[in-house]
Design a protein around this motif. Structure first.
Motif, short mmCIF file in Angstrom:
data_model
loop_
_atom_site.label_atom_id
_atom_site.label_comp_id
_atom_site.label_asym_id
_atom_site.label_seq_id
_atom_site.Cartn_x
_atom_site.Cartn_y
_atom_site.Cartn_z
N ASN A 18 -1.02 9.99 -1.25
CA ASN A 18 -2.74 10.02 -1.41
C ASN A 18 -2.74 8.33 -0.80
N LEU A 19 -2.93 8.46 0.78
CA LEU A 19 -2.47 7.14 1.35
C LEU A 19 -3.53 7.50 3.05
N GLU A 72 9.03 6.39 7.78
CA GLU A 72 9.67 7.60 6.56
C GLU A 72 8.20 7.39 5.82
N LEU A 73 8.66 6.52 5.04
CA LEU A 73 7.72 6.46 4.51
C LEU A 73 6.09 7.10 4.75
N ALA A 114 1.11 -1.20 0.19
CA ALA A 114 -0.29 -0.35 -0.20
C ALA A 114 0.92 1.36 0.00
N ALA A 115 1.77 1.17 1.13
CA ALA A 115 2.45 2.36 0.77
C ALA A 115 3.80 2.51 0.05
N ALA A 116 3.98 1.94 -0.88
CA ALA A 116 4.97 1.77 -1.83
C ALA A 116 3.79 2.15 -2.97
N LEU A 117 2.59 1.11 -3.04
CA LEU A 117 1.89 2.70 -4.22
C LEU A 117 1.36 3.61 -4.07
#
Ligand code: UDX
Length: 450
Positions: free
Chosen positions: A60-61, A53-54, A16-19
């Protein structure tokens, strides 16, 4: 694209975070309110390098416990929930099936939507999920024409999860639906082509990898995941089996692994001998593969041997301790390392914990230390009789033996001279061969490797 990720465990949250980082609008869904509240305040529910950090980047998460909030705007929905082992070795599919049920009950497709199974599921489960969702959506909405399905197994390692997510060796897309394939390759394009701006807080392999894609059917994709994980597990078991023979015949197992790994066909990875493999994938996936085979009346003696050799490593270590200490009741033994591998606070399915438990069962007094996993261990193993220590030297006080059970780099840099002064008898069992090539550091100890 609008993405929903059901499950915020290791696979779900990193995906989710990477996308979101590469520009998509992502909603993470989990039934665990505590996790969702943590995530809403930009805190990771797991300890993973770079994840905090991410999560604090401007992107937009969003997070919710209610799938209905986001499911109907989604272009892609990932199922990324756990599939732990059942007592009979089969994968527990209840979380996956309940996620599928939730989708089936709330999705009203007004545009194309691709449902993607990222969870590791036994062969055939993608097709079962597809059937279930199609049937229910057709019943409720009159048509399932806008639904697309794909398997997309995940290969990330704990401790390296973000690095593996941003810089994967390969993507496996298991679908015979061209639209689903097209949507997934578009979704992941910045990662497939490596065109995104590398986040400074995520370790990037050098050289930056060329990510490969394989487009296959769902059954093959499901099997690629099991076959890959179990192959790695059996590679380690093979190294451990050779190491046992080398112990009898003489030789340096590190050199042997290095020498083997110089052959490109073998490669230098996963040949490190020691206490054996643990974690939330190798043990469950090898058992699930054996169970799948058994269901179809098929023997897998190589996989079974890998599991047996892995178990034998623990027995070998206990025997080594008995050979030196003779009796275990009342002996004080310091366990250094509880996590199943370094750089993670995950202490579940850890061979280190199995050793600590076995020593307690044999009435030894067991002190335990871990650089990151102590808080988790205090909760999960509170009734196991371990004495939790925040410092290795505290664990070593008056000990009859020390066992290094996890190869944390920190343990290389302990003041081993002070440790030798703290113990009662200087036996050091290095079950991960962490110090095998730095014996000078531990020369005050009787050193026993694996
Ligand atoms: C693994 C796979 O690597 C990953 O691709 C998959 O998606 C999930 O399972 P993970 O469980 O995080 O990842 O751990 P990994 O780094 O693979 O290590 C697994 C176990 O093998 C650990 O207990 C580790 O200590 C042990 N190991 C690893 C060895 O004993 N020797 C080795 O050479 C390598």
């Amino acid at each position: 694209m609008n993405v929903v990720c059901i499950g915020t465990g290791y696979v779900g949250i990193n995906t989710a975070a990477a996308l979101a980082y590469i520009g998509h609008s992502v909603c993470g869904v989990d039934i665990d309110e505590h996790k969702i509240n943590l995530l809403k305040s930009h805190k990771a529910p797991i300890s993973e390098a770079g994840l905090d950090e991410l999560l604090s980047q401007k992107m937009n998460l969003t997070f919710t416990t209610c799938l209905e909030d986001c499911v109907n705007t989604a272009d892609v929905i990932f199922i990324a929930v756990g599939t732990p082992s059942l007592p009979n070795g089969h994968a527990n599919l209840s979380y996956v099936m309940s996620a599928a049920e939730d989708i089936a009950n709330s999705l009203m497709p007004i545009h194309d939507v691709t449902i993607v199974v990222k969870s590791t599921v036994p062969v055939g489960v993608n097709s079962m999920i597809e059937r279930q969702i199609r049937d229910k959506v057709t019943m409720r909405c009159g048509s399932d024409a806008l639904l697309h399905f794909s398997s997309n197994p995940e290969f990330l390692r704990e401790g390296m999860a973000l690095s593996d997510t941003f810089y994967p060796d390969r993507f496996v897309f298991g679908t015979e639906d061209d639209k689903a394939y097209q949507m997934l390759t578009t979704l992941f394009a910045p990662i497939i082509d490596q065109t995104f701006e590398p986040p400074a807080f995520v370790e990037m392999p050098d050289p930056r990898p060329k990510t490969q894609c394989i487009h296959t059917d769902a059954i093959s994709a499901e099997m690629i995941k099991y076959a890959s994980n179990v192959f790695l597990a059996l590679k380690i078991s093979y190294a451990n089996e050779i190491a046992g023979l080398v112990e009898k015949l003489g030789g340096n197992m590190d050199d042997i692994s290095r020498g083997m790994g110089m052959d490109k066909r073998i490669a230098p990875y996963f040949l490190k001998s020691g206490l054996g493999w643990g974690g939330s994938c190798f043990p469950k996936d090898s058992l699930a593969l054996l169970s799948m085979a058994k269901d179809y009346d098929y023997q897998m003696p190589i996989v079974q041997a890998a599991v047996d050799v892995n178990e034998r490593q623990k027995t070998r270590l206990i025997q080594k301790v008995i050979d030196k200490l003779h009796i275990l009741p009342g002996r004080r033994i310091a366990i250094l390392g509880l996590s199943f591998k370094p750089r993670t606070d995950d202490v579940r399915n850890s061979p280190s914990v199995d050793i600590a438990k076995e020593l307690v069962r044999r009435q030894a007094i067991v002190t335990v230390h871990d650089p990151q996993g102590l808080d988790n261990a205090r909760v999960i193993y509170k009734n196991e009789g371990f004495i939790f220590c925040t410092d290795p030297i505290e664990a070593a006080q008056n000990a009859d033996a020390i066992i290094i059970t996890t190869d944390w780099a920190e343990y290389k840099n302990i003041d081993w001279k002070d440790m030798a002064k703290a113990v009662k008898t200087p036996f050091l069992f290095d079950a991960r061969n962490l110090l095998r090539n730095e014996l000078d550091k531990v020369k005050d100890f009787v050193y026993i490797g694996m």
